[in-house]
Design a protein around this motif. Structure first.
Motif, mmCIF file in Angstrom:
data_model
loop_
_atom_site.group_PDB
_atom_site.id
_atom_site.type_symbol
_atom_site.label_atom_id
_atom_site.label_comp_id
_atom_site.label_asym_id
_atom_site.label_seq_id
_atom_site.Cartn_x
_atom_site.Cartn_y
_atom_site.Cartn_z
ATOM 1 N N ASN B 216 -77.040 13.428 -55.081
ATOM 2 C CA ASN B 216 -76.240 13.001 -53.652
ATOM 3 C C ASN B 216 -77.351 12.583 -52.712
ATOM 4 O OD1 ASN B 216 -74.305 13.353 -51.770
ATOM 5 N ND2 ASN B 216 -75.123 15.495 -51.023
ATOM 6 N N LEU B 217 -77.688 11.420 -53.024
ATOM 7 C CA LEU B 217 -78.897 10.786 -52.362
ATOM 8 C C LEU B 217 -78.281 9.981 -51.451
ATOM 9 C CD1 LEU B 217 -80.919 9.221 -55.478
ATOM 10 C CD2 LEU B 217 -81.314 11.255 -54.116
ATOM 11 N N GLN B 218 -78.968 10.146 -50.163
ATOM 12 C CA GLN B 218 -78.419 9.521 -49.001
ATOM 13 C C GLN B 218 -79.300 8.191 -48.489
ATOM 14 O OE1 GLN B 218 -76.278 10.850 -47.019
ATOM 15 N NE2 GLN B 218 -76.141 12.362 -48.621
ATOM 16 N N GLY B 219 -80.415 8.049 -49.047
ATOM 17 C CA GLY B 219 -81.234 6.736 -48.923
ATOM 18 C C GLY B 219 -81.039 5.449 -49.870
ATOM 19 N N VAL B 220 -79.699 5.755 -50.698
ATOM 20 C CA VAL B 220 -79.687 4.842 -51.733
ATOM 21 C C VAL B 220 -78.430 4.139 -51.605
ATOM 22 C CG1 VAL B 220 -79.486 4.770 -54.279
ATOM 23 C CG2 VAL B 220 -81.003 6.127 -53.423
ATOM 24 N N GLU B 221 -78.215 2.826 -51.991
ATOM 25 C CA GLU B 221 -76.996 1.955 -51.656
ATOM 26 C C GLU B 221 -76.177 2.453 -52.879
ATOM 27 O OE1 GLU B 221 -77.183 -2.365 -51.925
ATOM 28 O OE2 GLU B 221 -78.525 -2.197 -50.057
#
Lengths: 361, 292
Positions: B216-221
């Motif tokens: 659940n990464l936020q900083g990834v496209e």
């Protein structure tokens, strides 16, 4: 006639039998067949063993009464002083044996040396150790006797730690402390000492008993891990996870051959109970001492026991790490003000400037 | 975890504000008491911010490893080390330069510049990982914060990212973890909030070091993986865990205890902060940057 012959026959038979037995004895000595190679933990009660805790009934004491009782306890036990003076005029020699200390393992954290190397150290807090009783060598009769003949018999020093409310204990248990004038303690320990280093009851031992740079052995009860398999208990490799392996991934595998040796050999490593035994970590260096909180920083992170468990600290018995220079012999007596932290000379103090390597080093 | 606790705390504050608004309308006489309360609250708020600035001062929440005396001694050592070296405020995503003494390097010192991709450990065991790409090769260095061989830690760019860990930079394109070695420190105005960099990075195609689609990464496209991996990720996800109050409680130090801990070291830390600020000001006046 027949009677006489019979006698002769008997004597011969007996001698033959004796010889045979002798032979058997020799062969028996060659085969080491013991049920347990590792000693099982047995309940060996110490000589002073009595019932410790009493059943606490609800006593309907008022608040004032409770305060009054605590006042009495304070008045009675506040000024503990040894009855006689400690003899400090004995010249120390390596054959003399000192008392140990009771401590509590309080955690592990790193320290750095002056050469930049990081070491893991365990912190042991030395508790309020008071001498309770001294049993001279002639009277000391331990329940466990290993050696038949002891040349230099040691006396037994009973030391208590962690003062507690006397009303928690039974009358018999409190009676152990009666002659020393010490408040009843939760933890008791016995230390074998040379009769020269006798300490009078009521003497307070502190962390400076062991100087910095000295080596100690630490005895503690290992963490109880319960019934464990062979992988955790003995570090076996287990079996493959796949390639047709079924139902045997963490098992030990074969435990012996057939034929003459067709049995389980004694000492075979198998699953079983792990931990909850007394073990000694030997030859640990004391790197640092905090005199305010009575804490020893001891090398290593594998001291037996859980965090906050009780440990017993002794002078190291390892031949190369035995003390060579004179140490405070019966014990260290607090006389003058000490710095709060005492460091080993190899150790980097945290309030020193950063380590910088010159071209020469 | 911290984020969740922070959210809870923020909502509490908001509630208090609402109450205060109501109460001031009714009674205006007790202004001094109000002020006192506000100042005390201000102090409290500052302490609650300390847990982000100095997270390593909070002990491990694991109950079986806790001991009050050990924690106290550890904190004392940490403060003693901080008197010798300025360990600045930084976060995962900040760019740092660390100067260490190294016996084996020719000048006996070594400098490394990189982005902080992980920060972990508590007490004297606190450590962080810096990452940079040098000569087209990713390099990561793990530093122990209280290691006495560290001579200087400098924050070149103070900022946060959208995630608590940036370990996915290992599987990202190298341009996202390339930083100039001779970078100069960017100055932030005092008292300004720490900026959050909303950059979204692009991951390289699989294979990866970890299953990033599960994190659940936020900083990834947007992550391009086959549908069956998304299905598996959904299966292994534990969306209920964030509602597990007991788990949060077991994994955090209670706020009352945090205040107690920072109360003990606050005077020393504040003193160190002030001296560092003074030094900073001095440095900016003494050494003006040369133009052209």
């Amino acid at each position: 006639m027949s009677h006489v012959l019979c006698n002769v026959f008997h004597k011969r038979a007996i001698t033959l039998l004796e010889e045979k037995f002798r032979a058997l004895i020799i062969t028996n000595n060659e085969i080491i067949r013991d049920k347990y190679t590792v000693a099982r933990p047995k309940l060996r009660n110490p000589t002073w063993f009595t019932k410790k805790h009493r059943s606490l009934e609800p006593n309907f004491l008022t608040h004032e009464n409770r305060e009054f009782l605590s006042e009495i306890i304070q008045d009675r036990y506040n000024h503990i002083r040894p009855e006689s003076v400690i003899n400090t005029n004995i010249e120390w020699n390596p054959k003399l044996k000192r008392s140990g200390l009771i401590g509590r393992k309080i955690g592990v954290y790193p320290l750095w040396l002056k050469n930049g190397r990081k070491i893991a150290t365990t912190l042991i807090q030395v508790l309020d150790n008071h001498v309770i009783k001294y049993i001279p060598p002639e009277e000391h009769n331990p329940p466990r006797k290993r050696v038949k003949q002891i040349i230099n018999k040691k006396g037994c020093l009973l030391i208590g730690a962690e003062a507690a409310d006397p009303s928690l204990f039974t009358k018999e248990y409190c009676g152990l402390f009666k002659n020393s004038g010490v408040i009843p303690k939760k933890i008791l320990g016995r230390f074998l000492i040379s009769p020269e280093g006798i300490l009078p009851p009521g003497t307070l031992l502190n962390a400076m008993h062991f100087p910095v740079g000295h080596y100690v052995d630490v005895r503690g009860r290992t963490i109880d891990r319960g019934f464990q398999g062979v992988m955790k208990r003995h570090g076996f490799k287990g079996m493959p996870a796949s390639h047709g392996v079924t139902k045997t991934h963490r098992r030990g595998g074969n435990i012996g051959g057939g034929g003459e040796k067709g049995r389980v050999w004694p000492g075979t490593k198998m699953p079983g109970h792990m931990g909850n035994r007394f073990r000694i970590a030997k030859g640990l260096k004391i790197w640092r001492i905090n005199t305010k909180y009575n804490v020893l920083w001891v090398s290593g992170q594998a001291i037996p026991g859980d965090c906050n468990s009780v440990v017993y600290i002794y002078d190291s018995c390892l031949p190369t790490r035995k003390p060579k220079e004179p140490i405070p012999f019966p014990t260290y007596l607090l006389e003058d003000e000490l710095p709060e932290d005492i460091y080993d000379k190899e150790l980097h103090c945290f309030d020193e400037p950063s380590i910088i390597f010159d071209g020469s080093t | 975890m911290y984020q969740t606790t922070r959210c809870v705390f923020k909502s509490k504050l908001n509630l208090k504000n609402v109450f205060r608004v109501c109460s001031t309308a009714a009674e205006t006489a007790t202004t001094t008491k109000e002020q006192e309360r506000i100042t005390s609250e201000g102090i409290r708020k500052k302490f609650t911010e300390y847990r982000y600035i100095y997270p390593e001062f909070l002990p491990s929440p694991e109950i079986k490893f806790r001991n009050a005396i050990r924690e106290k001694l550890e904190r004392k050592d940490m403060v003693a080390r901080r008197t010798q070296i300025a360990i600045p405020e930084f976060y995962v995503g900040s760019i740092l330069s660390v100067l260490t003494s190294d016996l084996h390097s020719p000048g006996k010192t070594e400098k490394f510049v990189g982005i902080c991709i992980k920060r972990e450990g508590c007490g004297l065991r606190a450590k962080f990982i810096l990452r940079n790409v040098i000569d087209h090769e990713g390099v990561e260095v793990l530093y122990e914060m209280y290691d006495p061989t560290i001579q200087k830690i400098e924050v070149l760019r103070l900022e946060k990212r959208l995630d608590d860990e940036l370990l996915y930079l290992r599987d990202a394109l190298p341009e996202y973890s390339t930083f100039d070695v001779n970078m100069e420190a960017e100055l932030l105005t005092e008292g300004a909030p720490v900026p959050i960099n909303p950059i979204k990075i692009k991951l390289k195609p699989r294979p990866w070091l970890e299953r990033w689609e599960r994190k659940n990464l936020q900083g990834v496209e947007e992550i391009n993986v086959p549908q069956h991996l998304w299905d598996r990720a959904a299966k292994s996800a534990k969306p209920w865990e964030k509602y597990d109050l007991m788990k949060t409680y077991m994994n955090t130090i209670p706020e009352e205890e945090q205040i107690e801990i920072f109360d003990e070291v606050k005077t020393q830390l504040q003193k160190l902060e002030i001296t560092r600020k003074k030094m900073k000001r001095k440095r900016t006046f003494v050494k003006p940057t040369k133009l052209a």
